[in-house]
Design a protein around this motif. Structure first.
Motif, mmCIF file in Angstrom:
data_model
loop_
_atom_site.group_PDB
_atom_site.id
_atom_site.type_symbol
_atom_site.label_atom_id
_atom_site.label_comp_id
_atom_site.label_asym_id
_atom_site.label_seq_id
_atom_site.Cartn_x
_atom_site.Cartn_y
_atom_site.Cartn_z
ATOM 1 N N ASP A 193 9.668 -79.090 21.825
ATOM 2 C CA ASP A 193 10.164 -78.934 20.455
ATOM 3 C C ASP A 193 10.708 -77.525 20.241
ATOM 4 O O ASP A 193 11.733 -77.337 19.565
ATOM 5 C CB ASP A 193 9.038 -79.218 19.454
ATOM 6 C CG ASP A 193 8.577 -80.671 19.495
ATOM 7 O OD1 ASP A 193 9.384 -81.528 19.923
ATOM 8 O OD2 ASP A 193 7.425 -80.940 19.108
ATOM 9 N N ALA A 194 10.019 -76.536 20.817
ATOM 10 C CA ALA A 194 10.480 -75.156 20.677
ATOM 11 C C ALA A 194 11.812 -74.939 21.394
ATOM 12 O O ALA A 194 12.692 -74.223 20.892
ATOM 13 C CB ALA A 194 9.423 -74.190 21.232
ATOM 14 N N LEU A 195 11.975 -75.568 22.559
ATOM 15 C CA LEU A 195 13.241 -75.456 23.277
ATOM 16 C C LEU A 195 14.384 -76.080 22.468
ATOM 17 O O LEU A 195 15.482 -75.520 22.398
ATOM 18 C CB LEU A 195 13.132 -76.138 24.640
ATOM 19 C CG LEU A 195 12.299 -75.421 25.695
ATOM 20 C CD1 LEU A 195 12.098 -76.317 26.921
ATOM 21 C CD2 LEU A 195 12.961 -74.110 26.115
ATOM 22 N N SER A 196 14.120 -77.225 21.849
ATOM 23 C CA SER A 196 15.137 -77.871 21.014
ATOM 24 C C SER A 196 15.479 -77.003 19.812
ATOM 25 O O SER A 196 16.655 -76.876 19.430
ATOM 26 C CB SER A 196 14.653 -79.247 20.546
ATOM 27 O OG SER A 196 14.441 -80.109 21.655
ATOM 28 N N ALA A 197 14.460 -76.392 19.217
ATOM 29 C CA ALA A 197 14.705 -75.502 18.087
ATOM 30 C C ALA A 197 15.518 -74.287 18.509
ATOM 31 O O ALA A 197 16.408 -73.829 17.781
ATOM 32 C CB ALA A 197 13.372 -75.059 17.486
ATOM 33 N N LEU A 198 15.235 -73.782 19.711
ATOM 34 C CA LEU A 198 15.992 -72.648 20.237
ATOM 35 C C LEU A 198 17.459 -73.004 20.401
ATOM 36 O O LEU A 198 18.347 -72.201 20.072
ATOM 37 C CB LEU A 198 15.400 -72.211 21.576
ATOM 38 C CG LEU A 198 16.149 -71.113 22.334
ATOM 39 C CD1 LEU A 198 16.168 -69.820 21.522
ATOM 40 C CD2 LEU A 198 15.510 -70.882 23.708
ATOM 41 N N GLY A 199 17.720 -74.208 20.908
ATOM 42 C CA GLY A 199 19.106 -74.632 21.069
ATOM 43 C C GLY A 199 19.819 -74.803 19.749
ATOM 44 O O GLY A 199 21.027 -74.550 19.642
ATOM 45 N N SER A 201 18.876 -73.239 16.686
ATOM 46 C CA SER A 201 18.973 -71.978 15.945
ATOM 47 C C SER A 201 18.016 -70.945 16.526
ATOM 48 O O SER A 201 16.812 -70.968 16.219
ATOM 49 C CB SER A 201 18.659 -72.200 14.461
ATOM 50 O OG SER A 201 18.663 -70.966 13.773
ATOM 51 N N PRO A 202 18.512 -70.018 17.356
ATOM 52 C CA PRO A 202 17.653 -68.968 17.901
ATOM 53 C C PRO A 202 17.029 -68.098 16.813
ATOM 54 O O PRO A 202 15.876 -67.664 16.940
ATOM 55 C CB PRO A 202 18.610 -68.148 18.777
ATOM 56 C CG PRO A 202 19.730 -69.077 19.096
ATOM 57 C CD PRO A 202 19.874 -69.966 17.912
ATOM 58 N N ALA A 207 12.157 -66.505 13.784
ATOM 59 C CA ALA A 207 11.515 -66.377 12.475
ATOM 60 C C ALA A 207 10.213 -67.162 12.407
ATOM 61 O O ALA A 207 9.310 -66.812 11.646
ATOM 62 C CB ALA A 207 12.466 -66.843 11.378
ATOM 63 N N ALA A 208 10.123 -68.228 13.210
ATOM 64 C CA ALA A 208 8.900 -69.034 13.248
ATOM 65 C C ALA A 208 7.827 -68.413 14.131
ATOM 66 O O ALA A 208 6.746 -68.990 14.298
ATOM 67 C CB ALA A 208 9.227 -70.441 13.729
ATOM 68 N N GLY A 209 8.116 -67.265 14.709
ATOM 69 C CA GLY A 209 7.119 -66.571 15.523
ATOM 70 C C GLY A 209 7.134 -66.938 16.988
ATOM 71 O O GLY A 209 6.204 -66.606 17.725
ATOM 72 N N VAL A 210 8.190 -67.626 17.446
ATOM 73 C CA VAL A 210 8.311 -68.024 18.845
ATOM 74 C C VAL A 210 9.289 -67.081 19.531
ATOM 75 O O VAL A 210 10.376 -66.804 19.003
ATOM 76 C CB VAL A 210 8.803 -69.473 18.967
ATOM 77 C CG1 VAL A 210 8.954 -69.861 20.432
ATOM 78 C CG2 VAL A 210 7.839 -70.420 18.268
ATOM 79 N N SER A 211 8.923 -66.602 20.699
ATOM 80 C CA SER A 211 9.786 -65.680 21.443
ATOM 81 C C SER A 211 10.922 -66.436 22.123
ATOM 82 O O SER A 211 10.686 -67.208 23.058
ATOM 83 C CB SER A 211 8.974 -64.916 22.494
ATOM 84 O OG SER A 211 9.828 -64.161 23.325
#
Length: 332
Positions: A193-199, A201-202, A207-211
């Protein structure tokens, strides 16, 4: 519950695709020995290409990081296995693991620098990395320079030497199945899910606290590890490694395979490998018959046509067709 609904429920379960995939893998020897221009060596090649391209799903399809250096990690794995087994008689399995560890380490280290660039600059950075690896393999005595390395022992899991294409196929098919399971599990996890979010909107991801930087490096390391495993298996199967394995054409081929199959699904790599390798082998057989005066390598033409067709008619790739059909059925 009527029969049609039972079938839909069964196909909708998570285990059904793997059962179908396993049946297809087991049926390949019976099919490929009876269909023109298919051989067991082609089946082995399809599985190896699928394993190498599978790493591009989290990296490119989900994280949105373009990579033209996947073949470099393929070569890292292949050369590591070749050097360790031919020069120091290291066990093939240990050599494969060493190649994967080296590729992952190199990818993570390189990722600290190349991900400072994005877009077309990132593509150029990964392309440059591939050119560097190919150039080193072409010059270093350790890698056999331009002559490459030959005499690499065939794979021998548990002491059983696999010296036929059929036996090697069962090995690489099993590895492919495990890799698909692992990538699918990753994509279904919070990391996926984090990878999809990165793709998407970085900025929102940060902003969500994920590097974002750690995610990018991790995705590149995973892609490198899978490509390295495929490269090691290729080296032991073909008993030869040369600098061309790190070439740009191979990186383009892997990216096209993942794109044709579907960059957002783990099933994209196997489907894309089947389509692209099939078209490639068919072109080698049919084009000389249709155009006797034609010479040269037709692979790049096949890659270009397949990629254009997918962009025009299947933007989510061939592997995304089942999901599209399910979505369409729900709307009805």
């Amino acid at each position: 519950m009527n029969a049609s609904r039972r079938v839909r429920v069964l196909l909708g379960s998570r285990t059904a695709p793997y059962a179908v995939f396993l049946v297809l893998l087991l049926s390949v020897p019976a099919v490929f020995t009876r269909v023109p221009f298919y051989t067991m060596s082609v089946a082995v090649l399809i599985c190896l290409q699928a394993i190498a391209a599978l790493g591009l799903v989290p990296l490119v399809g989900r994280a949105g990081q373009i990579s033209l250096g996947q073949a470099a990690f393929f070569a890292v794995g292949g050369y590591t296995s070749a050097v360790l087994t031919t020069r120091w008689q290291v066990n093939a399995l240990l050599a494969l693991v060493a190649g994967a560890v080296l590729a992952v380490g190199v990818a993570y280290g390189v990722g600290r620098f190349i991900f400072r660039a994005q877009g077309q600059y990132l593509a150029l950075a990964t392309l440059s990395f591939g050119l560097v690896v190919g150039s080193l393999a072409n010059q270093l005595p350790l890698t056999g320079a331009s002559n490459g390395l030959s005499g690499i022992a065939p794979p021998a899991p548990f002491g059983v030497e696999l010296d036929t294409d059929l036996s090697v196929y069962y090995l690489v098919a099993g590895v492919l199945l495990v890799c698909v399971l692992a990538v699918d599990a990753l994509l279904r996890s919070p990391v996926g899910d984090a990878l999809s979010a990165l793709g998407d909107s970085p900025v929102a991801t940060e902003a969500a606290g994920v590097s974002a930087a750690a995610l990018r490096r991790g995705a590149l390391a995973l892609a490198a590890g899978l490509a390295s495993v495929a490269g090691s298996l290729y080296a032991h199967w073909s008993s030869f490694m040369d600098p061309s394995q790190a070439g740009l054409l191979n990186s383009v081929q892997l990216l096209v395979i993942a794109s044709v199959g579907g960059l957002r699904t783990p099933w994209g790599a196997p489907v894309g490998a089947l389509v692209i390798v099939t078209f490639s082998e068919a072109s080698k057989d049919l084009i000389p018959r249709l155009f006797p005066s034609a010479t040269g390598n037709f692979d790049i033409v096949v890659y270009g046509i397949a990629l254009i067709a997918v962009l025009l008619f299947l933007p989510n790739g061939a592997g995304g067709i089942p999901a599209a059909l399910r979505k369409r059925e729900k709307k009805q």
